[in-house]
Design a protein around this motif. Structure first.
Motif: not given
Length: 459
Positions: A42-61
């Motif tokens: 529930d944060a707001a982006p700050r100057p210098g942040d990389e912005r992206h849409g949706c993130g999920v944990p990488g899957m272990p193979n």
């Protein structure tokens, strides 16, 4: 923390992110030295942040034979009668007969690159190609393992290396076949192999070395017991009950089915991963679940080889945990593994949403979270995006048509069952962006070397 450390921090902001407690909005990650240092929701982006849409944990193979990526498509011609896993295996033996350490590195680098592009961020490499062409032993038992480590380093994927003990051709310590001599070693050489694998993996960040008795048909009971000392504290992986013939042969040898025999003769616990475990009775399924071991499921390969369908209903009802693996690497795609896992159960039981954990639950979200948890446990790490964990993240493109208008768990339903890997935009490993716009940054070079290698191997 001094100002220099603050300058080195990386800040990623996601509109939606899957955290251990579920999806959250407005998530700001602070990444330091490759690890997640802070998670703000529930944060707001700050100057210098990389912005992206949706993130999920990488899957272990949790289960890969990297060298088999090079034979994808080579075993799809019908033979004179009864094509099966066992006829496919003969094609595999012929393919690997000419492979050098450099060849293995080239093929494994491509497989690992494709894993990253497909949403996997750690691989459990079940590695049994140990010896030189013709079966002669290398002076360094870990020569081929070093090629695997080099491929992981080149691609950037995290590695749990699982050197395999393979000594026999069948139950009852049958003498190995000539085509298997590149795999075969005794316990003394295996102990040296582990030492070499440990040394090779030391140069990779958060690499782990486990042990892998290939199968009950390839190791003896005495060897299996001895591995408890050699591999103390390490992850333990084993192929088991993949094929109906394997079950029948085990019954002929011991009077017990493979999973039944293993649980009765080895101290199977949460360090273990039983790969496939396709053919189990309800009693075996419940006992496996209660042992704490992870079921290593490889739906694409199991379908490609005609193995059968895992008894998920009984296993999960008893509290069992699972992860997924790409195994033969005939197709490398997290979403396809999960989709086929669910669809196989739908076809078997003629129902829908079979692997959701309860009424109103999201099937995509439940199987994704379960596979992250079980796969990480099988590979000796903790899954999920939490403080202290590596920043291994898959970014989904919210502009993808199948993700339009979705939020929360619906994003994973759309990713798994509709969009597939085409929705993957970015992949970070320890905070380093290795995949952008769906393509690995070293893609062209890795493919060029792979193609030259395949030209030679298949000439």
């Amino acid at each position: 923390m001094n100002s220099a450390q603050q300058t080195d921090d990386l800040h990623l902001f996601f509109d939606h992110m899957l955290l251990p407690a579920g999806f959250a909005r407005g998530v700001r990650l602070t990444i330091r030295d490759g690890l997640i240092a802070a998670v703000e929701s529930d944060a707001a982006p700050r100057p210098g942040d990389e912005r992206h849409g949706c993130g999920v944990p990488g899957m272990p193979n949790l289960h890969s034979h990297a060298f088999q990526r090079g034979m994808a498509g080579l075993a799809e011609r019908r033979g004179p009668s009864g094509d099966s896993f066992w006829t496919w295996r003969e094609v595999m033996y012929r393919f690997l007969g000419r492979m050098t350490p450099d060849d293995l590195r080239a093929v494994a680098a491509l497989a690992y690159m494709e894993m990253l592009e497909g949403g996997f961020t750690r691989v459990g490499e079940f590695h049994y190609l140990h010896h030189d062409i013709g079966g002669a032993a290398f002076a360094d038992p870990a020569e081929m393992s070093r090629a695997i480590v080099a491929a992981a380093d080149e691609s950037g994927i995290a590695l749990t290396l699982l050197p395999v003990l393979y000594s026999y051709a069948g139950f009852g310590a049958q003498a190995p076949q000539p085509a298997q001599m590149r795999f075969v070693m005794d316990l003394d050489r295996y102990a040296r192999l582990l030492d070499g694998a440990d040394a090779a993996a030391r140069g990779l960040p958060d690499a782990i070395v486990g042990i892998a008795p290939h199968s009950l048909r390839a190791v003896s009971p005495d060897q299996l017991a001895a591995l408890a000392g050699i591999g103390a504290g390490r992850p333990v992986h084993i192929h088991i009950a993949e094929q109906v013939k394997e079950v029948a042969d085990c019954l002929d040898w011991s009077g017990q089915r493979p999973v039944e025999w293993l649980l009765g003769h080895a101290a199977v616990d949460k360090r273990w991963c039983l790969v496939h475990a396709t053919h189990m009775t309800p009693d075996e399924s419940e006992a496996l679940a209660k042992s704490g071991a992870i079921a290593g499921l490889c739906p694409i390969t199991e379908a490609n080889l005609g193995d059968g369908l895992f008894p998920a209903e009984t296993f999960l009802a008893a509290g069992g945990r699972f992860g997924v693996g790409s195994d033969s690497n005939v197709l490398i795609d997290v979403s396809e593994e999960l989709r086929l896992l669910e669809y196989g159960q739908r076809l078997l039981h003629r129902g829908r949403n079979m692997l959701a954990r309860g009424e109103g639950r999201s099937t995509g979200a439940d199987i994704y979270a379960a596979a992250v948890d079980g796969g990480a446990a099988a590979l000796g790490v903790t899954g999920g995006l939490t403080v202290g964990a590596p920043a291994d993240i898959v970014g989904l493109d919210l502009s993808h048509p199948s993700l339009a208008g979705k939020a929360g768990d619906a994003l994973l339903d759309a990713y798994v069952f509709a969009a597939g890997r085409s929705a993957i935009d970015s992949v970070w490993r320890r905070g380093e962006r290795l995949v952008e716009r769906g393509r690995h940054r070293q893609r062209a070079r890795i493919i060029e070397r792979y193609a030259a290698t395949l030209d030679r191997l298949t000439a």
